[in-house]
Design a protein around this motif. Structure first.
Motif, PDB file in Angstrom:
ATOM      1  N   UNK A 222      10.267   5.192   0.044  1.00 41.80           N
ATOM      2  CA  UNK A 222      10.194   6.723  -0.296  1.00 41.80           C
ATOM      3  C   UNK A 222      10.303   6.771  -1.721  1.00 41.80           C
ATOM      4  N   UNK A 223       9.843   7.957  -2.081  1.00 39.62           N
ATOM      5  CA  UNK A 223      10.244   8.218  -3.664  1.00 39.62           C
ATOM      6  C   UNK A 223      11.336   8.365  -4.247  1.00 39.62           C
TER       7      UNK A 223
ATOM      8  N   UNK B 169       0.772  -1.036  -0.040  1.00 44.63           N
ATOM      9  CA  UNK B 169      -0.324   0.017   0.035  1.00 44.63           C
ATOM     10  C   UNK B 169       1.096   1.369   0.223  1.00 44.63           C
ATOM     11  N   UNK B 170       0.213   2.272  -0.659  1.00 42.86           N
ATOM     12  CA  UNK B 170       1.219   3.519  -0.643  1.00 42.86           C
ATOM     13  C   UNK B 170       0.242   4.508   0.532  1.00 42.86           C
TER      14      UNK B 170
ATOM     15  N   UNK C 262       5.115   6.982   0.774  1.00 41.12           N
ATOM     16  CA  UNK C 262       5.827   5.915   0.450  1.00 41.12           C
ATOM     17  C   UNK C 262       4.936   4.722   0.419  1.00 41.12           C
ATOM     18  N   UNK C 263       5.772   3.563   0.047  1.00 41.21           N
ATOM     19  CA  UNK C 263       4.970   2.311  -0.285  1.00 41.21           C
ATOM     20  C   UNK C 263       5.557   1.474   0.853  1.00 41.21           C
ATOM     21  N   UNK C 264       4.755   0.638   1.585  1.00 38.03           N
ATOM     22  CA  UNK C 264       4.925  -0.032   2.766  1.00 38.03           C
ATOM     23  C   UNK C 264       5.560  -1.481   1.820  1.00 38.03           C
ATOM     24  N   UNK C 265       6.951  -1.738   2.352  1.00 34.67           N
ATOM     25  CA  UNK C 265       7.401  -2.900   1.919  1.00 34.67           C
ATOM     26  C   UNK C 265       7.592  -4.011   3.005  1.00 34.67           C
ATOM     27  N   UNK C 266       7.569  -3.626   4.166  1.00 31.41           N
ATOM     28  CA  UNK C 266       7.348  -4.892   5.257  1.00 31.41           C
ATOM     29  C   UNK C 266       7.108  -4.344   6.568  1.00 31.41           C
TER      30      UNK C 266
ATOM     31  N   UNK D  48      -4.182   5.988   3.989  1.00 30.41           N
ATOM     32  CA  UNK D  48      -3.883   4.950   3.004  1.00 30.41           C
ATOM     33  C   UNK D  48      -4.397   5.430   1.547  1.00 30.41           C
ATOM     34  N   UNK D  49      -3.548   5.732   0.655  1.00 29.52           N
ATOM     35  CA  UNK D  49      -3.908   6.240  -0.637  1.00 29.52           C
ATOM     36  C   UNK D  49      -4.396   5.119  -1.397  1.00 29.52           C
ATOM     37  N   UNK D  50      -4.399   3.852  -1.136  1.00 28.62           N
ATOM     38  CA  UNK D  50      -4.763   2.598  -1.874  1.00 28.62           C
ATOM     39  C   UNK D  50      -5.975   1.933  -1.474  1.00 28.62           C
TER      40      UNK D  50
END
Length: 267
Positions: free
Chosen positions: A141-142, A117-118, A127-131, A161-163
């Motif tokens: 992050x970008x 999720x972003x 940013x995107x959650x990776x773990x 939560x953008x997604x």
């Protein structure tokens, strides 16, 4: 020699059995995921099941230690009392770590976000959650850097939560145009630009709003949506470029800020 050999064999057998149980636990979790077709469930395969796997292994490991100690006639009750006192001391010394661990469990149960999720967090960072770990959550992050945030901090902060609930995200462009411009023509041009862009979702058609009377311009907002949040930045850039091109072709002016100054004549 026989007693030492017997003791070593006993310890070896317990360790081998413990490792076998470890493998069995991992196999059981993997089988459960595959048998229920949960490979794409990011909540389970990405965070919850790895944590349950680790907790189960810790419990089995502690049990193996107790079994080995009982073989050598070690007073387990005294050991457990000592372990309890030691655990209390460790808990007091590591209260922040424990707080992060419990916060990680809350994140996995409450599910404010999932792996992949972003999110918007902290001081408007995205940013995107990776773990999602037991102590911290890792966010890409970008700038392609991993941001590591303690779980306790995330639980206490405001997260967007953008997604969620889906990947559909709103993209809008604000623009100021000269007074005296044809409002209907402006709306038509902006809507045509959005309708002809392949990244714009037609699930909710784009729309144009006359938003304000500015100091030097009348303000408009083009509102669109894209089906993948990863395309939001690219779509916003493409819309601006095409809007600028179309406005020049249609002869619609984008004004510079200006002020009218009246000089008072002295009598």
């Amino acid at each position: 020699i026989i007693e030492i050999t017997d003791a070593l064999l006993y310890v070896a057998v317990v360790i081998i059995l413990m490792l076998f149980v470890f493998r069995l636990i991992s196999f059981g979790f993997d089988y459960y995921v595959k048998s229920h077709n949960l490979e794409d469930n990011r909540d389970l395969t990405g965070s919850l099941i790895p944590m349950l796997n680790k907790v189960a292994k810790v419990i089995i490991g502690a049990f193996a230690v107790v079994v080995i100690l009982s073989k050598f006639n070690v007073n387990i009750s005294g050991f457990l009392v000592s372990l309890g006192v030691g655990s209390l001391a460790v808990a007091l010394a590591a209260k922040d770590i424990l707080s992060n661990v419990f916060s990680g469990l809350i994140i996995m149960i409450d599910k404010p976000f999932r792996i992949g999720d972003r999110i918007r967090f902290s001081d408007n960072e995205v940013g995107d959650v990776v773990a999602i770990g037991m102590r911290s959550t890792r966010i890409l992050d970008f700038d392609n850097n991993i941001v590591i945030i303690p779980n306790d901090e995330i639980v206490r902060s405001r997260i967007v939560n953008l997604t969620y609930p889906n990947n559909l995200v709103r993209v809008f462009v604000d623009i100021g145009l000269a007074y005296g411009s044809d409002v209907n023509k402006i709306k038509k041009v902006l809507k045509d630009v959005a309708d002809n862009n392949p990244l714009v979702s037609q699930e909710r058609p784009p729309d144009v709003f006359f938003t304000d009377f500015g100091d030097s311009a009348i303000m408009f907002r083009l509102v669109t949506r894209t089906e993948d949040y990863r395309n939001a930045w690219q779509l916003r850039c493409e819309l601006r470029e095409e809007i600028y091109k179309r406005l020049n072709e249609e002869g619609i002016e984008i004004p510079f800020p200006q002020r009218v100054v009246h000089l008072k004549k002295e009598n």
